[in-house]
Design a protein around this motif. Structure first.
Motif, PDB file in Angstrom:
ATOM      1  N   LYS A   1     -20.415 109.160  -5.072  1.00  0.00           N
ATOM      2  CA  LYS A   1     -21.207 109.782  -6.683  1.00  0.00           C
ATOM      3  C   LYS A   1     -22.422 109.845  -5.986  1.00  0.00           C
ATOM      4  CE  LYS A   1     -20.749 110.544 -11.481  1.00  0.00           C
ATOM      5  NZ  LYS A   1     -20.484 110.183 -12.452  1.00  0.00           N
ATOM      6  N   THR A   2     -22.572 108.282  -5.661  1.00  0.00           N
ATOM      7  CA  THR A   2     -23.868 107.497  -4.942  1.00  0.00           C
ATOM      8  C   THR A   2     -24.674 107.699  -4.154  1.00  0.00           C
ATOM      9  OG1 THR A   2     -22.836 106.178  -6.680  1.00  0.00           O
ATOM     10  CG2 THR A   2     -25.217 105.486  -6.719  1.00  0.00           C
ATOM     11  N   VAL A   3     -24.387 107.578  -3.024  1.00  0.00           N
ATOM     12  CA  VAL A   3     -24.811 108.065  -1.878  1.00  0.00           C
ATOM     13  C   VAL A   3     -25.308 109.226  -2.121  1.00  0.00           C
ATOM     14  CG1 VAL A   3     -24.245 108.576   0.495  1.00  0.00           C
ATOM     15  CG2 VAL A   3     -23.532 105.824  -0.939  1.00  0.00           C
ATOM     16  N   PRO A   4     -24.947 110.290  -2.487  1.00  0.00           N
ATOM     17  CA  PRO A   4     -25.073 111.517  -2.170  1.00  0.00           C
ATOM     18  C   PRO A   4     -26.680 111.813  -3.197  1.00  0.00           C
ATOM     19  CG  PRO A   4     -23.056 112.075  -3.018  1.00  0.00           C
ATOM     20  CD  PRO A   4     -23.467 110.259  -2.861  1.00  0.00           C
ATOM     21  N   LYS A   5     -26.939 111.077  -4.047  1.00  0.00           N
ATOM     22  CA  LYS A   5     -28.013 110.794  -5.270  1.00  0.00           C
ATOM     23  C   LYS A   5     -28.833 110.080  -4.532  1.00  0.00           C
ATOM     24  CE  LYS A   5     -25.947 112.889  -8.397  1.00  0.00           C
ATOM     25  NZ  LYS A   5     -26.007 114.752  -8.910  1.00  0.00           N
ATOM     26  N   LEU A   6     -28.223 109.235  -3.427  1.00  0.00           N
ATOM     27  CA  LEU A   6     -29.683 108.714  -2.777  1.00  0.00           C
ATOM     28  C   LEU A   6     -30.643 108.656  -1.834  1.00  0.00           C
ATOM     29  CD1 LEU A   6     -27.857 104.361  -2.954  1.00  0.00           C
ATOM     30  CD2 LEU A   6     -29.549 104.982  -4.272  1.00  0.00           C
ATOM     31  N   LYS A   7     -29.088 109.958  -1.030  1.00  0.00           N
ATOM     32  CA  LYS A   7     -29.658 110.356  -0.241  1.00  0.00           C
ATOM     33  C   LYS A   7     -30.627 111.572  -0.707  1.00  0.00           C
ATOM     34  CE  LYS A   7     -28.277 113.824   3.742  1.00  0.00           C
ATOM     35  NZ  LYS A   7     -27.138 114.669   4.365  1.00  0.00           N
ATOM     36  N   GLU A   8     -30.728 112.567  -1.725  1.00  0.00           N
ATOM     37  CA  GLU A   8     -31.474 113.029  -2.165  1.00  0.00           C
ATOM     38  C   GLU A   8     -32.900 112.815  -2.294  1.00  0.00           C
ATOM     39  OE1 GLU A   8     -31.163 114.387  -6.491  1.00  0.00           O
ATOM     40  OE2 GLU A   8     -30.242 116.313  -5.095  1.00  0.00           O
TER      41      GLU A   8
END
Length: 495
Positions: A316-323
């Motif tokens: 859940k978190t890593v995709p937000k960080l990549k974005e």
């Protein structure tokens, strides 16, 4: 051994007042003064062992009541090899094996082996930095401030808070008969600027030089940074120490819990995200410390604290960080949290591995390689803005920290080394069993991800808010923002 100078105890230690960051040396001395170590200050220049030291240099004599503590702060710790049985794994010490404070803080000092005298007076109470000055203020368009001093960032933060114009110069400049290298800070002159700088000169000992020149076209204008510092319910000690450090250097920041990162839309709220050791779960590269999951039952937690629950997750978190990165944000990871590099698919791998008979790579077993909390030396790139103001070789706090091998195509993917082990014997203080395996390993790196920059700092560069010698890596990573997009444009001759 008795005749080998390297094994002789020093009669005293001299800290030259003309070292690059003497203000940090004064802070180191005050750590000694808190334990009542006797320290003297030179009232004029003097010569010892053929070397001349300027007025204001600090002298610590070895013959004094608090000598054991003194030795702990200046000399390396030599932790013995400790094994449960011959050929067995090393026994873990209770805490760190090496901690020499002078090394951690990047203080320059000379060990004086023979008796000497100096024109010195004892320091009563705490040492104070020599008063700085604001030179050539009349008619100045702006003021130059060297990048070598950690406290320079206090001036940058105060100037930005006051609405001032602050630039990071990319080309050298001369003013007041003095040369300033690339990386120098330029603070534009506005109403109230001189008074603010005079206060900083008096309080902190910073020196500013006025100039009638304007910043060159390639100078990077700095802006206040919106910093998000990760923490978790119950509190993370590394996060708490980092919070204190940010406060001391007057960086504005917000403490953010996992749910805040999972909410997304991070680029609209923050410019820099900071993940200390223990924030991001391990990757598949091996060699990373474990990450504890779980957590308390939400029903047992007062309602006002429930938004602090949860963990950073790969799903859940890593995709937000990549974005966030792709939109131009900066993420700083330290220690085990550098696993984010694996989650993002960067061309990096674990350096601390060996090849099995079957041709597969496996993490080195502790029987062959083990480094508890100790001080090691790394070589630092001089081609990157993140290393501005840093010496070529730096002592780092290393605690079974991540070490990387960059893939052959790393540069093509915007991944560059910041620091690496260029020696088979990097141990400076503590214990490093099998340290030869470290040679050639990259211990810090940065990567362009979309328009943003990810920093991977394997060692504990902020360990307990103590290693002032590596603070600038953190401060630089917060402020460097390449206007062309991506934080990795090479900047030669930074020193």
């Amino acid at each position: 051994i008795l005749r080998d100078p390297t094994h002789r105890d020093a009669r005293g230690y001299i800290l030259p007042s003309d070292q690059a960051d003497f203000l940090t040396a004064v802070k180191f001395i005050n750590a000694l003064r808190k334990a009542n170590v006797a320290v003297e200050r030179a009232t004029r220049s003097f010569t010892v062992a053929g070397k001349t030291y300027p007025e204001g240099s600090l002298v610590v004599m070895g013959a004094q009541a608090f000598r054991p503590y003194l030795l702990d702060m200046f000399e390396p710790q030599d932790h013995p090899n400790d094994f449960a049985y011959p050929g067995g794994p090393p026994k873990r010490p209770y805490d760190n094996a090496g901690w020499t404070l002078a090394f951690q803080m990047g203080v320059e000092f000379d060990r004086i082996l023979d008796g000497f005298e100096c024109p010195c007076t004892p320091i009563e109470g705490y040492a104070t930095p020599p008063a700085g000055q604001v030179a050539s203020a009349q008619g100045a368009a702006g003021f130059l401030l060297g990048h070598e001093t950690n406290d320079a960032f206090i001036a940058v933060n105060r100037a930005l808070k006051a609405g001032g114009d602050v630039y990071w110069l990319r080309t050298p400049i001369t003013a007041g008969g003095k040369s300033f290298g690339a990386g120098t800070f330029y603070i534009g002159a506005k109403s109230g600027t001189v008074a603010m700088l005079q206060k900083l000169a008096s309080e902190k000992g910073l020196n500013f030089t006025g100039t009638t020149a304007r910043p060159a076209a390639d100078a990077v204008k700095l802006a206040p940074r919106r910093i998000a510092l990760w923490d978790r319910y119950g509190g993370s000690m590394p996060s708490g120490h980092t919070r204190w450090l940010l406060e001391q250097f007057e960086f504005p920041f917000e403490v953010v819990y996992p749910a805040g990162f999972d909410a997304g839309n991070l680029a609209s709220k923050y410019d820099v995200l900071v993940f200390v050791d223990g924030a991001i779960p391990s990757g598949e590269g091996g060699g990373f410390r474990g990450f504890g999951g779980g957590g308390p039952d939400a029903s047992e937690i007062p309602a006002e604290f429930r938004n602090r629950l949860g963990n950073v997750t790969v799903e859940k978190t890593v995709p937000k960080l990549k974005e966030f990165l792709e939109a131009g944000g900066t993420i700083v990871t330290i220690g085990g949290s550098t696993a984010l590099g694996y989650h993002l698919g960067l061309p990096i791998s674990n350096h601390m591995v060996e090849r099995t008979a079957a041709g597969e790579e496996e993490p080195l077993p502790s029987e062959k390689y083990y480094v508890p909390g100790s001080i090691l030396q790394v070589h630092v790139s001089d081609h990157l803005p993140v290393t501005a103001g840093m010496p070529h070789d730096v002592d780092v706090m290393f605690d079974e920290s991540p070490v990387f091998t960059l893939g052959p195509d790393a540069a093509n993917h915007g991944v560059r080394p910041i620091a690496w082990f260029n020696s088979a014997t990097p141990l400076r203080s503590g214990w490093a069993w099998g340290q030869g395996y470290l040679e050639g390993g990259v211990t810090m790196a940065q990567a362009d991800v979309g328009k943003g920059t990810l920093y991977l700092f394997g060692p504990e560069i902020l360990f307990r808010a103590t290693p002032a010698g590596t603070f600038k890596l953190f401060f630089n990573s917060i402020y460097w923002d390449n206007p062309a997009g991506g934080g990795g444009t090479a900047m030669h001759n930074m020193r």
